[in-house]
Design a protein around this motif. Structure first.
Motif, PDB file in Angstrom:
ATOM      1  N   VAL A  48       0.875  -1.167   0.000  1.00 22.69           N
ATOM      2  CA  VAL A  48       0.000   0.000   0.000  1.00 22.69           C
ATOM      3  C   VAL A  48       0.913   1.218   0.000  1.00 22.69           C
ATOM      4  O   VAL A  48       1.821   1.314   0.828  1.00 22.69           O
ATOM      5  CB  VAL A  48      -0.914   0.024   1.243  1.00 22.69           C
ATOM      6  CG1 VAL A  48      -1.722   1.303   1.278  1.00 22.69           C
ATOM      7  CG2 VAL A  48      -1.833  -1.188   1.261  1.00 22.69           C
ATOM      8  N   GLY A  49       0.707   2.146  -0.940  1.00 19.44           N
ATOM      9  CA  GLY A  49       1.556   3.330  -0.997  1.00 19.44           C
ATOM     10  C   GLY A  49       2.147   3.526  -2.371  1.00 19.44           C
ATOM     11  O   GLY A  49       1.582   3.089  -3.368  1.00 19.44           O
ATOM     12  N   ALA A  50       3.316   4.168  -2.420  1.00 20.95           N
ATOM     13  CA  ALA A  50       3.921   4.559  -3.689  1.00 20.95           C
ATOM     14  C   ALA A  50       5.054   3.607  -4.083  1.00 20.95           C
ATOM     15  O   ALA A  50       5.694   2.974  -3.245  1.00 20.95           O
ATOM     16  CB  ALA A  50       4.457   5.986  -3.588  1.00 20.95           C
ATOM     17  N   PHE A  51       5.301   3.556  -5.392  1.00 25.15           N
ATOM     18  CA  PHE A  51       6.236   2.604  -5.982  1.00 25.15           C
ATOM     19  C   PHE A  51       7.669   2.806  -5.487  1.00 25.15           C
ATOM     20  O   PHE A  51       8.317   1.857  -5.009  1.00 25.15           O
ATOM     21  CB  PHE A  51       6.176   2.746  -7.507  1.00 25.15           C
ATOM     22  CG  PHE A  51       6.911   1.678  -8.264  1.00 25.15           C
ATOM     23  CD1 PHE A  51       6.265   0.528  -8.670  1.00 25.15           C
ATOM     24  CD2 PHE A  51       8.250   1.834  -8.597  1.00 25.15           C
ATOM     25  CE1 PHE A  51       6.940  -0.459  -9.384  1.00 25.15           C
ATOM     26  CE2 PHE A  51       8.933   0.861  -9.309  1.00 25.15           C
ATOM     27  CZ  PHE A  51       8.277  -0.284  -9.705  1.00 25.15           C
ATOM     28  N   ASP A  52       8.203   4.026  -5.594  1.00 25.60           N
ATOM     29  CA  ASP A  52       9.614   4.248  -5.261  1.00 25.60           C
ATOM     30  C   ASP A  52       9.952   3.964  -3.805  1.00 25.60           C
ATOM     31  O   ASP A  52      10.954   3.290  -3.523  1.00 25.60           O
ATOM     32  CB  ASP A  52      10.020   5.681  -5.630  1.00 25.60           C
ATOM     33  CG  ASP A  52      10.418   5.807  -7.103  1.00 25.60           C
ATOM     34  OD1 ASP A  52      10.200   4.833  -7.865  1.00 25.60           O
ATOM     35  OD2 ASP A  52      10.916   6.872  -7.491  1.00 25.60           O
ATOM     36  N   PRO A  53       9.166   4.459  -2.831  1.00 28.07           N
ATOM     37  CA  PRO A  53       9.480   4.125  -1.434  1.00 28.07           C
ATOM     38  C   PRO A  53       9.437   2.619  -1.165  1.00 28.07           C
ATOM     39  O   PRO A  53      10.232   2.102  -0.380  1.00 28.07           O
ATOM     40  CB  PRO A  53       8.409   4.861  -0.638  1.00 28.07           C
ATOM     41  CG  PRO A  53       7.981   5.979  -1.520  1.00 28.07           C
ATOM     42  CD  PRO A  53       8.072   5.439  -2.913  1.00 28.07           C
ATOM     43  N   ALA A  54       8.505   1.927  -1.829  1.00 28.06           N
ATOM     44  CA  ALA A  54       8.404   0.476  -1.640  1.00 28.06           C
ATOM     45  C   ALA A  54       9.648  -0.218  -2.167  1.00 28.06           C
ATOM     46  O   ALA A  54      10.242  -1.076  -1.493  1.00 28.06           O
ATOM     47  CB  ALA A  54       7.160  -0.060  -2.338  1.00 28.06           C
ATOM     48  N   MET A  55      10.093   0.142  -3.385  1.00 26.09           N
ATOM     49  CA  MET A  55      11.289  -0.480  -3.938  1.00 26.09           C
ATOM     50  C   MET A  55      12.528  -0.124  -3.117  1.00 26.09           C
ATOM     51  O   MET A  55      13.417  -0.968  -2.926  1.00 26.09           O
ATOM     52  CB  MET A  55      11.478  -0.055  -5.386  1.00 26.09           C
ATOM     53  CG  MET A  55      10.627  -0.822  -6.391  1.00 26.09           C
ATOM     54  SD  MET A  55      10.748  -2.638  -6.266  1.00 26.09           S
ATOM     55  CE  MET A  55      12.520  -2.914  -6.295  1.00 26.09           C
ATOM     56  N   LYS A  56      12.586   1.102  -2.607  1.00 23.44           N
ATOM     57  CA  LYS A  56      13.736   1.492  -1.775  1.00 23.44           C
ATOM     58  C   LYS A  56      13.829   0.600  -0.544  1.00 23.44           C
ATOM     59  O   LYS A  56      14.919   0.123  -0.184  1.00 23.44           O
ATOM     60  CB  LYS A  56      13.603   2.960  -1.365  1.00 23.44           C
ATOM     61  CG  LYS A  56      14.764   3.467  -0.525  1.00 23.44           C
ATOM     62  CD  LYS A  56      14.599   4.952  -0.195  1.00 23.44           C
ATOM     63  CE  LYS A  56      15.772   5.455   0.644  1.00 23.44           C
ATOM     64  NZ  LYS A  56      15.635   6.899   0.966  1.00 23.44           N
ATOM     65  N   ARG A  57      12.696   0.351   0.090  1.00 28.83           N
ATOM     66  CA  ARG A  57      12.699  -0.485   1.295  1.00 28.83           C
ATOM     67  C   ARG A  57      13.064  -1.932   0.961  1.00 28.83           C
ATOM     68  O   ARG A  57      13.797  -2.578   1.710  1.00 28.83           O
ATOM     69  CB  ARG A  57      11.340  -0.424   1.983  1.00 28.83           C
ATOM     70  CG  ARG A  57      11.051   0.939   2.594  1.00 28.83           C
ATOM     71  CD  ARG A  57       9.805   0.901   3.453  1.00 28.83           C
ATOM     72  NE  ARG A  57       9.496   2.208   3.987  1.00 28.83           N
ATOM     73  CZ  ARG A  57       8.729   2.418   5.043  1.00 28.83           C
ATOM     74  NH1 ARG A  57       8.205   1.388   5.693  1.00 28.83           N
ATOM     75  NH2 ARG A  57       8.475   3.639   5.467  1.00 28.83           N
ATOM     76  N   LEU A  58      12.540  -2.444  -0.150  1.00 28.59           N
ATOM     77  CA  LEU A  58      12.873  -3.813  -0.541  1.00 28.59           C
ATOM     78  C   LEU A  58      14.360  -3.938  -0.850  1.00 28.59           C
ATOM     79  O   LEU A  58      15.005  -4.923  -0.478  1.00 28.59           O
ATOM     80  CB  LEU A  58      12.043  -4.231  -1.759  1.00 28.59           C
ATOM     81  CG  LEU A  58      10.560  -4.522  -1.512  1.00 28.59           C
ATOM     82  CD1 LEU A  58       9.850  -4.779  -2.828  1.00 28.59           C
ATOM     83  CD2 LEU A  58      10.372  -5.721  -0.577  1.00 28.59           C
ATOM     84  N   ASP A  59      14.914  -2.941  -1.533  1.00 23.54           N
ATOM     85  CA  ASP A  59      16.341  -2.974  -1.871  1.00 23.54           C
ATOM     86  C   ASP A  59      17.216  -2.873  -0.625  1.00 23.54           C
ATOM     87  O   ASP A  59      18.158  -3.651  -0.435  1.00 23.54           O
ATOM     88  CB  ASP A  59      16.684  -1.831  -2.837  1.00 23.54           C
ATOM     89  CG  ASP A  59      16.171  -2.075  -4.248  1.00 23.54           C
ATOM     90  OD1 ASP A  59      16.011  -3.254  -4.629  1.00 23.54           O
ATOM     91  OD2 ASP A  59      15.919  -1.091  -4.968  1.00 23.54           O
ATOM     92  N   GLN A  60      16.900  -1.911   0.228  1.00 20.77           N
ATOM     93  CA  GLN A  60      17.752  -1.669   1.397  1.00 20.77           C
ATOM     94  C   GLN A  60      17.717  -2.812   2.406  1.00 20.77           C
ATOM     95  O   GLN A  60      18.701  -3.050   3.110  1.00 20.77           O
ATOM     96  CB  GLN A  60      17.348  -0.359   2.077  1.00 20.77           C
ATOM     97  CG  GLN A  60      17.696   0.882   1.265  1.00 20.77           C
ATOM     98  CD  GLN A  60      17.300   2.169   1.963  1.00 20.77           C
ATOM     99  OE1 GLN A  60      16.450   2.176   2.848  1.00 20.77           O
ATOM    100  NE2 GLN A  60      17.910   3.277   1.544  1.00 20.77           N
ATOM    101  N   SER A  61      16.604  -3.518   2.469  1.00 27.33           N
ATOM    102  CA  SER A  61      16.464  -4.630   3.420  1.00 27.33           C
ATOM    103  C   SER A  61      17.065  -5.930   2.906  1.00 27.33           C
ATOM    104  O   SER A  61      17.186  -6.900   3.658  1.00 27.33           O
ATOM    105  CB  SER A  61      14.982  -4.860   3.733  1.00 27.33           C
ATOM    106  OG  SER A  61      14.302  -5.305   2.561  1.00 27.33           O
TER     107      SER A  61
END
Length: 206
Positions: A48-61
């Motif tokens: 739920v939310g926006a594409f870029d913040p979601a991908m940033k979290r997936l990448d950083q984790s």
């Protein structure tokens, strides 16, 4: 059956998704690191939310890499809402690369008079290529949508259902290999959504 892994990267409606699967008798465990995926029967990628913040979290984790490894091994994954969009190569909503597990991009819904965005509410699925999510002969299913963007797969055959919006068909659900995803919220779609999730669980148990 082994537990279902629910990917927790801080941008999903985890509680409602978990409750929906537990009502169907599935055990659901949170996944916050790749190592926790071991032993899972399948993964759920909500969002739920926006594409870029979601991908940033997936990448950083490190979860993006773990999801790639999981799907590269042919293991099952079900994306929900933003989780569907993240599977593609990129989105009009942002500039980051998506997971790229499915070829194609996510485009903004057409802005036409009389069709408010976000597209919100109950709509019937328009069946396309049959899949475990939307099999041949499936009875009419009304699902609950909330979205401003829709995927445009490079391979039209991976679209298993569409939905009508502004006079055209847009992607509502996809299936390719062991990867499935839906733009709507099955966990909020009453009996029709429950039936779809049950079909996915039955497919896992095949």
């Amino acid at each position: 059956m082994s537990p279902i892994g629910l990917i927790d990267y801080g941008m999903g409606n985890l509680h409602s998704v978990q409750r929906a699967f537990e009502r169907l008798g599935a055990e659901v465990v949170p996944i916050r690191a790749g190592a926790a995926m071991e032993g899972c029967a399948g993964l759920l990628l909500p969002g739920v939310g926006a594409f870029d913040p979601a991908m940033k979290r997936l990448d950083q984790s490190g979860l993006a890499t773990a999801i790639h490894q999981w799907c590269g091994a042919g293991k099952p994954l079900l994306g929900i809402c933003l989780g569907l969009q993240l599977l593609f190569e990129g989105s009009d909503e942002g500039s980051r690369e998506g997971l790229g597990l499915l070829k194609g991009r996510v485009l903004a819904l057409p802005r036409k008079s009389g069709h408010p965005i976000p597209h919100m509410g109950w709509e019937p699925l328009i069946p396309a290529q049959p899949s475990p999510l939307v099999p041949s002969g499936c009875e009419e299913s009304w699902m609950y949508f909330v979205h401003s963007y829709a995927a445009v797969p490079a391979e039209p055959s991976c679209t298993t259902a569409n939905v009508a919006f502004a006079g055209q068909a847009v992607t509502a659900a996809v299936w390719q290999g062991a990867i499935g995803a839906c733009q709507f919220h099955p966990e909020k779609s009453a009996e029709a959504g429950e039936a779809l999730l049950m079909r996915w669980l039955d497919w896992l148990n095949r």
